[in-house]
Scaffold this active site. Structure first.
Site, PDB file in Angstrom:
ATOM      1  N   LYS A 219       0.825  -1.218   0.000  1.00  0.00           N
ATOM      2  CA  LYS A 219       0.000   0.000   0.000  1.00  0.00           C
ATOM      3  C   LYS A 219       0.852   1.258   0.000  1.00  0.00           C
ATOM      4  O   LYS A 219       0.463   2.284  -0.576  1.00  0.00           O
ATOM      5  CB  LYS A 219      -0.973  -0.013   1.187  1.00  0.00           C
ATOM      6  CG  LYS A 219      -0.347  -0.057   2.570  1.00  0.00           C
ATOM      7  CD  LYS A 219      -0.190   1.315   3.197  1.00  0.00           C
ATOM      8  CE  LYS A 219       0.396   1.246   4.589  1.00  0.00           C
ATOM      9  NZ  LYS A 219       0.524   2.571   5.208  1.00  0.00           N
ATOM     10  N   THR A 276      -4.155   5.462   2.902  1.00  0.00           N
ATOM     11  CA  THR A 276      -2.817   5.934   2.548  1.00  0.00           C
ATOM     12  C   THR A 276      -2.794   6.615   1.191  1.00  0.00           C
ATOM     13  O   THR A 276      -1.962   7.492   0.944  1.00  0.00           O
ATOM     14  CB  THR A 276      -1.832   4.748   2.554  1.00  0.00           C
ATOM     15  OG1 THR A 276      -1.982   4.026   3.776  1.00  0.00           O
ATOM     16  CG2 THR A 276      -0.398   5.218   2.448  1.00  0.00           C
TER      17      THR A 276
END
Length: 384
Positions: A219, A276
């Site tokens: 991620k 994120t």
């Protein structure tokens, strides 16, 4: 201090996970950065005896005297019960569980030190996200190598440290290696989940370490790509495309390492990915955003030495993918930009002009992109 916590069946559904189990009463948090401080805050608020190990003697003294961490979360008051120290042996003395919250590049060193000092058999929950260079080991396998003979877990999910410490409602996944000889309710992941549960902090439990760890590593890389697009002025369409295709890359790597697709679509995968990739509170997204604005790598964050895990992860993730024979084009694109110096316009054009394929792989479809030149011009115009 309460020794037992009663869990109840959910209001909907019919299968309670546990009946009675005991949380960890004494927790050592190793690492006084933003996330370590936030997790220490959660543990203390949950009633745990919490020691916070910090490298900086002066900062530890300030935290002890003012109950604030001015370097990372200065505007958030910390529980007075947190006991900061720079003495690792003291931090670990009598601890029933360890939260190892140091950067991934220091995990091998710190896990070895913790394993040598902590009581035998107590679990270590490593909260760094990444894959070790050279070895290709996930953080849990790395810790198992240098501190063997104990459960290894993680606490992960869509969290910003400041919001967690401020008491914003937050959900995470607490995962741990399988303990087949231990009753389900007494396994380390369950006990840690109960140890950290507060009015605002809600853990879920998993036994899929590979799934949550791959999610945490990949991620960060995808967030850099999203940040670059946002910094260049592209909008939500672009970010949604990168998040979705990045999730696909995440699933492929997780499954090849023994993880489950279900895990990757949960808090430790998709949840963390969305967070994120969508906010400049994320160092990875913010780094990408500045690069997308045309700021050179050396001048990002005004030249300050900010840790951007995704830059390191881009190399380790793609190294592992290449070794496994997997194609992870977004991660490869980010590596080309951040580690190999490829111009952003060329890297994105190469990705966007790749052959047209089907989302269901079972269709086995691939066609040459019919507008490669147009793609190249489009990105060159944007990133000039």
């Amino acid at each position: 201090m309460q020794n037992e916590t009663q869990t109840h069946p959910p209001h909907t559904g019919s299968q309670p996970v546990a009946t009675v189990t005991r949380p960890f009463d004494r927790i050592a948090v190793i690492g006084g950065g933003a996330w370590g401080t936030a997790l220490a805050t959660v543990a203390a608020r949950a009633g745990r005896e919490t020691r916070l190990w910090m490298r900086d003697e002066a900062l530890a003294t300030i935290v002890a005297e003012t109950h604030r961490n001015p370097r990372y979360l200065g505007d958030i008051p910390l529980p007075h019960s947190i006991r900061p120290t720079t003495d690792l042996a003291l931090a670990l003395k009598g601890a029933e569980a360890v939260l190892l919250v140091t950067p991934s590049l220091t995990v091998r060193e710190m896990a070895g030190r913790v394993g040598a000092l902590a009581d035998p058999g107590i679990p270590i929950f490593v909260c760094a996200k990444g894959i070790e260079a050279d070895t290709g080991l996930l953080m849990s396998a790395l810790v198992e190598e240098v501190a063997p003979g104990r459960p290894i877990g993680t606490v992960t999910g869509p969290t910003f440290a400041k919001e967690t410490a401020a008491g914003h409602p937050t959900a995470v996944t607490v995962a741990c290696t399988t303990q087949p000889d231990v009753a389900p309710a007494d396994r380390a992941a369950v006990r840690m989940a109960l140890s950290l549960t507060t009015g605002s902090f809600r853990p879920y439990v998993s036994d899929d370490m590979a799934g949550v760890e791959v999610g945490g590593a990949v991620k960060n890389v995808i967030a850099i790509a999203c940040g670059i697009l946002a910094g260049a002025g592209f909008g939500d369409n672009s970010r949604a495309a990168i998040i979705t295709r990045g999730l696909d890359e995440m699933k492929e790597l997780a499954v090849h390492l023994g993880g489950r697709r279900e895990t990757v679509t949960g808090l430790g995968g998709l949840g963390d990915l969305i967070l994120t990739c969508s906010s400049r509170q994320s160092r990875n997204f913010s780094y990408g955003f500045q690069r997308g604005q045309g700021i050179p790598d050396a001048a990002v964050f005004e030249g300050k030495p900010v840790v951007v895990e995704g830059r390191h992860n881009a190399i380790t993730v793609t190294d592992l993918a290449r070794k496994l024979g997997l194609n992870m084009p977004i991660c490869e694109m980010v590596r080309a930009i951040t580690a190999e110096g490829q111009p952003i316009a060329i890297a994105f054009a190469n990705y966007w002009a790749a052959p047209i394929s089907a989302e269901p792989r079972a269709m086995n479809l691939q066609m040459d992109h019919p507008a490669v030149d147009a793609v190249t011009r489009h990105f060159e115009d944007k990133f000039q």
